[in-house]
Design a protein around this motif. Sequence first.
Motif, short mmCIF file in Angstrom:
data_model
loop_
_atom_site.label_atom_id
_atom_site.label_comp_id
_atom_site.label_asym_id
_atom_site.label_seq_id
_atom_site.Cartn_x
_atom_site.Cartn_y
_atom_site.Cartn_z
N GLU A 15 0.83 -1.21 0.00
CA GLU A 15 0.00 0.00 0.00
C GLU A 15 0.86 1.26 0.00
OE1 GLU A 15 -3.72 2.04 -0.08
OE2 GLU A 15 -3.04 0.06 -0.66
N LEU A 16 1.95 1.24 0.77
CA LEU A 16 2.88 2.37 0.75
C LEU A 16 3.43 2.59 -0.66
CD1 LEU A 16 4.92 1.84 4.03
CD2 LEU A 16 3.59 3.87 3.46
N ALA A 17 3.84 1.51 -1.31
CA ALA A 17 4.39 1.61 -2.67
C ALA A 17 3.34 2.11 -3.66
CB ALA A 17 4.94 0.26 -3.12
N ARG A 18 2.10 1.63 -3.52
CA ARG A 18 1.02 2.05 -4.43
C ARG A 18 0.76 3.55 -4.30
NH1 ARG A 18 -4.00 3.45 -4.52
NH2 ARG A 18 -4.34 3.24 -2.28
N ILE A 19 0.61 4.02 -3.05
CA ILE A 19 0.33 5.43 -2.83
C ILE A 19 1.52 6.29 -3.25
CG2 ILE A 19 -0.20 7.20 -1.11
CD1 ILE A 19 -1.67 4.97 0.48
N ALA A 20 2.73 5.82 -2.94
CA ALA A 20 3.93 6.57 -3.32
C ALA A 20 4.03 6.72 -4.84
CB ALA A 20 5.18 5.87 -2.77
N LYS A 21 3.70 5.67 -5.55
CA LYS A 21 3.73 5.74 -7.02
C LYS A 21 2.72 6.76 -7.53
CE LYS A 21 3.54 2.86 -11.13
NZ LYS A 21 3.33 1.51 -11.67
N GLN A 22 1.51 6.76 -6.97
CA GLN A 22 0.48 7.72 -7.37
C GLN A 22 0.94 9.15 -7.09
OE1 GLN A 22 -2.99 6.68 -5.11
NE2 GLN A 22 -3.81 5.37 -6.73
N ARG A 23 1.68 9.34 -6.02
CA ARG A 23 2.10 10.67 -5.60
C ARG A 23 3.46 11.07 -6.19
NH1 ARG A 23 -0.09 12.39 -0.47
NH2 ARG A 23 0.39 14.40 -1.35
N ASN A 24 4.03 10.18 -7.03
CA ASN A 24 5.36 10.42 -7.60
C ASN A 24 6.38 10.67 -6.48
OD1 ASN A 24 7.18 10.55 -9.70
ND2 ASN A 24 6.94 12.76 -9.96
N SER A 25 6.35 9.79 -5.49
CA SER A 25 7.22 9.90 -4.33
C SER A 25 7.86 8.54 -4.07
CB SER A 25 6.41 10.36 -3.12
OG SER A 25 7.25 10.60 -2.01
N THR A 26 8.45 8.38 -2.91
CA THR A 26 9.05 7.10 -2.54
C THR A 26 8.31 6.54 -1.33
OG1 THR A 26 10.63 8.09 -1.00
CG2 THR A 26 11.33 7.86 -3.31
N SER A 27 8.44 5.23 -1.14
CA SER A 27 7.82 4.59 0.02
C SER A 27 8.40 5.15 1.31
CB SER A 27 8.03 3.07 -0.03
OG SER A 27 7.33 2.51 -1.11
N ALA A 28 9.69 5.43 1.32
CA ALA A 28 10.33 5.97 2.52
C ALA A 28 9.73 7.33 2.89
CB ALA A 28 11.83 6.09 2.32
N ALA A 29 9.60 8.21 1.92
CA ALA A 29 9.04 9.55 2.18
C ALA A 29 7.60 9.43 2.64
CB ALA A 29 9.15 10.42 0.94
N ALA A 31 6.09 6.82 4.07
CA ALA A 31 6.02 6.22 5.40
C ALA A 31 6.33 7.25 6.49
CB ALA A 31 6.98 5.03 5.50
N LEU A 32 7.35 8.06 6.26
CA LEU A 32 7.69 9.09 7.25
C LEU A 32 6.61 10.16 7.36
CD1 LEU A 32 11.51 9.44 6.56
CD2 LEU A 32 10.42 8.53 8.63
N ALA A 33 6.02 10.53 6.24
CA ALA A 33 4.92 11.51 6.27
C ALA A 33 3.72 10.94 7.02
CB ALA A 33 4.53 11.91 4.85
N TRP A 34 3.46 9.66 6.83
CA TRP A 34 2.36 8.99 7.52
C TRP A 34 2.61 8.96 9.03
CZ3 TRP A 34 2.22 3.10 8.08
CH2 TRP A 34 1.06 2.69 8.73
N VAL A 35 3.81 8.56 9.43
CA VAL A 35 4.14 8.54 10.86
C VAL A 35 4.04 9.95 11.45
CG1 VAL A 35 6.05 8.20 12.50
CG2 VAL A 35 5.57 6.47 10.77
N GLN A 36 4.55 10.92 10.72
CA GLN A 36 4.54 12.30 11.20
C GLN A 36 3.12 12.86 11.31
OE1 GLN A 36 7.45 13.41 12.35
NE2 GLN A 36 6.43 15.22 13.05
#
Length: 120
Positions: A15-29, A31-36
Amino acid sequence: MTAYLDERTYGILDELARIAKQRNSTSAALALAWVQSRPAVTSTIIGARRIDQLDQNLAALDLTLASEEVAALDKLSAPTLNFPANFLKSAAAFMHAGATVNGEGSAVWPLLPKNDAERY
Protein backbone atom coordinates in the motif's frame (compact mmCIF):
# COMPACT_ATOMS: atom_id res chain seq x y z
CA MET A 1 13.62 -9.49 12.05
CA THR A 2 12.23 -12.07 9.65
CA ALA A 3 9.44 -12.88 12.14
CA TYR A 4 7.83 -9.56 11.16
CA LEU A 5 7.94 -10.28 7.42
CA ASP A 6 4.46 -11.71 7.13
CA GLU A 7 1.43 -11.05 4.92
CA ARG A 8 0.36 -8.12 7.07
CA THR A 9 3.74 -6.42 6.71
CA TYR A 10 3.81 -7.01 2.96
CA GLY A 11 0.29 -5.59 2.70
CA ILE A 12 1.43 -2.38 4.38
CA LEU A 13 4.50 -2.19 2.15
CA ASP A 14 2.42 -2.78 -0.98
CA GLU A 15 0.00 0.00 0.00
CA LEU A 16 2.88 2.37 0.75
CA ALA A 17 4.39 1.61 -2.67
CA ARG A 18 1.02 2.05 -4.43
CA ILE A 19 0.33 5.43 -2.83
CA ALA A 20 3.93 6.57 -3.32
CA LYS A 21 3.73 5.74 -7.02
CA GLN A 22 0.48 7.72 -7.37
CA ARG A 23 2.10 10.67 -5.60
CA ASN A 24 5.36 10.42 -7.60
CA SER A 25 7.22 9.90 -4.33
CA THR A 26 9.05 7.10 -2.54
CA SER A 27 7.82 4.59 0.02
CA ALA A 28 10.33 5.97 2.52
CA ALA A 29 9.04 9.55 2.18
CA LEU A 30 5.44 8.41 2.32
CA ALA A 31 6.02 6.22 5.40
CA LEU A 32 7.69 9.09 7.25
CA ALA A 33 4.92 11.51 6.27
CA TRP A 34 2.36 8.99 7.52
CA VAL A 35 4.14 8.54 10.86
CA GLN A 36 4.54 12.30 11.20
CA SER A 37 0.79 12.74 10.63
CA ARG A 38 -0.02 10.76 13.79
CA PRO A 39 -1.44 13.01 16.52
CA ALA A 40 0.95 11.82 19.25
CA VAL A 41 4.13 12.00 17.13
CA THR A 42 6.18 15.13 17.76
CA SER A 43 9.43 14.11 16.07
CA THR A 44 10.68 11.43 13.72
CA ILE A 45 14.00 9.63 13.87
CA ILE A 46 15.50 8.89 10.48
CA GLY A 47 18.34 6.53 9.69
CA ALA A 48 19.88 7.64 6.42
CA ARG A 49 23.39 6.41 5.56
CA ARG A 50 23.59 7.91 2.09
CA ILE A 51 22.68 11.29 0.62
CA ASP A 52 19.92 9.78 -1.57
CA GLN A 53 18.36 8.21 1.54
CA LEU A 54 18.54 11.55 3.35
CA ASP A 55 16.87 13.24 0.37
CA GLN A 56 14.06 10.65 0.41
CA ASN A 57 13.58 11.13 4.15
CA LEU A 58 13.53 14.91 3.88
CA ALA A 59 10.98 14.72 1.05
CA ALA A 60 8.49 13.59 3.70
CA LEU A 61 8.43 17.16 5.00
CA ASP A 62 6.76 18.28 1.77
CA LEU A 63 4.11 15.51 1.75
CA THR A 64 0.65 15.99 3.20
CA LEU A 65 -1.38 12.82 2.99
CA ALA A 66 -5.05 12.81 2.06
CA SER A 67 -7.43 11.48 4.69
CA GLU A 68 -8.24 8.41 2.60
CA GLU A 69 -4.52 7.60 2.26
CA VAL A 70 -4.05 7.84 6.03
CA ALA A 71 -7.19 5.75 6.59
CA ALA A 72 -5.96 3.01 4.24
CA LEU A 73 -2.60 2.81 5.98
CA ASP A 74 -4.19 2.98 9.43
CA LYS A 75 -6.55 0.12 8.59
CA LEU A 76 -3.73 -2.11 7.36
CA SER A 77 -1.52 -1.37 10.36
CA ALA A 78 -4.12 -1.49 13.14
CA PRO A 79 -2.81 -3.73 15.92
CA THR A 80 -4.59 -6.94 16.81
CA LEU A 81 -5.13 -6.75 20.53
CA ASN A 82 -5.96 -9.62 22.85
CA PHE A 83 -7.93 -9.63 26.10
CA PRO A 84 -9.06 -7.27 27.60
CA ALA A 85 -9.13 -4.94 24.57
CA ASN A 86 -12.42 -6.23 23.15
CA PHE A 87 -13.99 -6.35 26.61
CA LEU A 88 -13.03 -2.74 27.30
CA LYS A 89 -14.97 -1.57 24.22
CA SER A 90 -18.19 -2.67 25.92
CA ALA A 91 -17.14 -2.07 29.54
CA ALA A 92 -18.79 1.37 29.64
CA ALA A 93 -22.20 -0.34 29.54
CA PHE A 94 -21.32 -2.24 32.75
CA MET A 95 -19.67 0.69 34.48
CA HIS A 96 -21.80 3.68 33.47
CA ALA A 97 -25.23 2.23 32.58
CA GLY A 98 -26.14 4.80 29.94
CA ALA A 99 -24.49 7.81 31.60
CA THR A 100 -22.06 10.09 29.80
CA VAL A 101 -18.69 10.20 31.56
CA ASN A 102 -15.94 12.56 30.41
CA GLY A 103 -17.90 13.28 27.23
CA GLU A 104 -18.12 9.62 26.26
CA GLY A 105 -21.59 8.11 26.19
CA SER A 106 -22.45 4.53 27.06
CA ALA A 107 -25.23 2.11 26.28
CA VAL A 108 -27.43 0.57 28.92
CA TRP A 109 -26.50 -3.06 29.45
CA PRO A 110 -29.53 -5.07 28.27
CA LEU A 111 -29.38 -7.44 31.26
CA LEU A 112 -29.35 -4.61 33.80
CA PRO A 113 -32.29 -4.94 36.25
CA LYS A 114 -35.01 -2.38 35.48
CA ASN A 115 -36.14 -2.10 39.10
CA ASP A 116 -35.41 -3.42 42.59
CA ALA A 117 -37.86 -6.31 42.16
CA GLU A 118 -35.74 -7.66 39.30
CA ARG A 119 -32.56 -7.12 41.29
CA TYR A 120 -33.46 -9.25 44.33
